[in-house]
Design an enzyme around this catalytic site. Structure first.
Site, PDB file in Angstrom:
ATOM      1  N   GLU A   1       0.810  -1.227   0.000  1.00 58.25           N
ATOM      2  CA  GLU A   1       0.000   0.000   0.000  1.00 58.25           C
ATOM      3  C   GLU A   1       0.842   1.276   0.000  1.00 58.25           C
ATOM      4  O   GLU A   1       0.824   2.026   0.970  1.00 58.25           O
ATOM      5  CB  GLU A   1      -0.890   0.021   1.251  1.00 58.25           C
TER       6      GLU A   1
ATOM      7  N   ARG B   1       3.023  19.853   7.878  1.00 54.23           N
ATOM      8  CA  ARG B   1       3.977  18.801   8.253  1.00 54.23           C
ATOM      9  C   ARG B   1       5.179  19.311   9.032  1.00 54.23           C
ATOM     10  O   ARG B   1       5.716  18.599   9.867  1.00 54.23           O
ATOM     11  CB  ARG B   1       4.425  17.990   7.030  1.00 54.23           C
TER      12      ARG B   1
ATOM     13  N   TYR C   1       5.658  17.497  12.464  1.00 53.30           N
ATOM     14  CA  TYR C   1       6.781  16.544  12.552  1.00 53.30           C
ATOM     15  C   TYR C   1       8.155  17.168  12.316  1.00 53.30           C
ATOM     16  O   TYR C   1       9.131  16.448  12.186  1.00 53.30           O
ATOM     17  CB  TYR C   1       6.652  15.444  11.481  1.00 53.30           C
TER      18      TYR C   1
ATOM     19  N   CYS D   1      -1.838  33.142  12.021  1.00 58.14           N
ATOM     20  CA  CYS D   1      -1.561  33.798  13.298  1.00 58.14           C
ATOM     21  C   CYS D   1      -1.073  32.782  14.323  1.00 58.14           C
ATOM     22  O   CYS D   1      -1.774  32.459  15.285  1.00 58.14           O
ATOM     23  CB  CYS D   1      -2.797  34.528  13.789  1.00 58.14           C
ATOM     24  N   GLU D   2       0.103  32.254  14.076  1.00 58.81           N
ATOM     25  CA  GLU D   2       0.777  31.290  14.948  1.00 58.81           C
ATOM     26  C   GLU D   2       2.262  31.503  14.734  1.00 58.81           C
ATOM     27  O   GLU D   2       2.718  31.444  13.588  1.00 58.81           O
ATOM     28  CB  GLU D   2       0.497  29.844  14.492  1.00 58.81           C
TER      29      GLU D   2
ATOM     30  N   TYR E   1       0.520  14.028   1.831  1.00 60.26           N
ATOM     31  CA  TYR E   1       0.206  14.563   3.152  1.00 60.26           C
ATOM     32  C   TYR E   1       0.315  16.088   3.238  1.00 60.26           C
ATOM     33  O   TYR E   1       0.718  16.631   4.261  1.00 60.26           O
ATOM     34  CB  TYR E   1       1.075  13.881   4.231  1.00 60.26           C
TER      35      TYR E   1
END
Ligand code: PLP
Length: 432
Positions: free
Chosen positions: A291, A331, A335, A362-363, A391
């Site tokens: 897969e 991502r 991670y 806003c981060e 992803y």
């Protein structure tokens, strides 16, 4: 030169994907935008199918793990290429069916499928349901009886393998929310229960040991552990499990320094183990499924942004802000994933400028990449983040009510929209 063969430097000194100038794509379709090379996706599909064909002599099948990138067009491409599909939600299943995907080639995964999702799977006749837990097994048996159908299932097993990858994407070990544990006898009990339950047909077993794995060893080990289990199940119950689904997790190149194992090598070694070890154990060589998700689409896609403010903080760092961010690529935030970043309109120049590429959310943590080497950039330049095909779109959100970017597919140098850019009207369409 780049992390993917579909990327080149063209005569204008611009980055090209699938032979198409990315600066032209940015001006035609706007930014941010996800751009894929269809021929690269097709080549990856074929490489997997061919090696399964060669190594297992037709006794195997490739399923594209659609969670990596799911939209109707990728389902159509995989359908045309003869792949099956792995879906993990009603939404992914709906997308595949809307694209005309053959339901018999769909495998339905997930550790907590809802009642509605199981009904949807049974109503539409999906090929296999990958059962995660005993509650689901009993639930499915009752539902299948109500539909007067037999559910063909695989059991998801935790083979207990540490695949040396990021903790968040390690799923094969005992402390995982996915599947039945081997060590505790839970998996064997599940086989016995499945064999007793009405309207359930046990076709096989499944495992997925993690993602972005570069070593062959953990895959070989997983194959052995699963074959041991098939042999043990045969000894205990007399029933021989026919299908072995070994999941995905094949690593791709994000950075130039990454050295993923060619999947041909993986396929050769693992298939040898499966053929010889099943012989040793006295079980038939199972029908093998794999897969790949990331390995089909990851390196075939890039994200294009337009540079806004370039903020140099003396003795600290330089922030290069782009018109997207964690909404289209979460991502790095999740991670600390690494990517190559290239200034698409200055691709021929040296990458001797160290920058932190920041998004527009806003981060403070909304970063695409820190301390990355890019060409010296100024407002209006086009930045390309490479290997974002997996992803990214599938993990995108509307945080800060930012519209999700479109997906542009390039085929033989011609770009076309396969997912339109979201609009403000769509953002508010469900608001009362
Ligand atoms: C995520 C997942 C895959 C695909 O993983 P990749 O790393 O993208 O190849 C395959 N199978 C299962 C069950 C998964 O959860």
């Amino acid at each position: 030169m780049y992390v993917s063969d579909c990327l080149t430097l063209n005569e204008k000194g611009h980055l090209a994907i699938g032979g198409c100038d990315t600066v032209d794509i940015a001006s035609a379709f706007g930014t941010p935008a996800y751009v894929y090379d269809e021929n690269e996706i097709i080549a990856n599909c074929r490489a997997f199918s061919k090696s399964v064909e060669r190594c297992y002599g037709g006794n195997g099948m490739v399923l594209y793990a659609s969670k990596a990138f799911c939209c109707k067009e990728i389902c159509r491409i995989c359908g045309r290429e003869g792949l099956g599909l792995d879906v993990v939600s009603g939404g992914e299943l709906f997308t595949a069916l809307s694209a005309g995907f053959d339901p018999r080639r769909i495998y339905f995964h997930g550790n907590n499928k809802t009642h509605a999702e199981l009904c949807q799977a049974l109503e539409n006749g999906v090929g296999r349901i990958v059962v995660d837990n005993i509650f689901e097994l009993r639930h499915l048996s009752e539902l299948a009886a109500r539909y007067v159908k037999t559910a063909e299932i695989l059991l998801r097993i935790k083979p207990g393998i540490d695949a040396h990858t990021h903790d968040f994407i390690k799923t094969g070990q005992i402390d995982s929310k996915f599947g039945f544990a081997l060590e505790t006898g839970e998996a064997m009990q599940a086989v016995k229960t499945a064999l007793q339950l009405e309207n359930i047909s046990l076709a096989g077993v499944h495992c997925h040991i993690g993602s972005q794995i570069f070593d062959i060893d953990p895959f070989e080990l997983a194959a052995r552990v699963m074959l041991d289990f098939i042999a043990a199940a045969k000894a205990e119950t007399g029933f021989e499990i026919r299908e072995l689904n070994l999941g995905g997790g094949f690593g791709i190149q994000y950075l130039k320094s990454d050295r993923p194992t060619p999947f041909e090598d993986y396929m050769e070694k693992v298939s040898e183990v499966i053929k010889s070890y099943s012989g040793q154990l006295g079980v038939k060589t199972p029908f093998v499924l794999i897969e790949p998700g990331r390995a089909i689409v990851g390196a075939a896609g890039i994200t294009l942004y337009t540079v806004g403010a370039v903020k140099e903080i003396p003795d600290v760092r330089t922030y290069v802000s782009v018109d997207g961010g964690m909404g289209d690529n979460p991502r790095y935030v999740l991670y600390q994933s690494r990517y190559e970043v290239v200034c698409a309109n200055k691709a021929a120049e040296k990458r001797d400028f160290t920058a932190t590429v920041a998004g527009k959310c806003c981060e403070s943590g909304d970063l695409i990449q820190e301390w990355t080497h890019i060409q010296p950039v100024e407002p209006g330049d086009i930045l390309a983040v490479l290997s974002t095909g997996a992803y990214n779109y599938s993990m995108a959100s509307n945080y800060n009510r930012i519209c999700r970017p479109p997906v542009i597919m390039v085929k033989d140098g011609q770009p076309r929209v396969v997912v339109k850019r979201e609009t403000f009207e769509q953002l508010t369409q469900n608001d009362i």
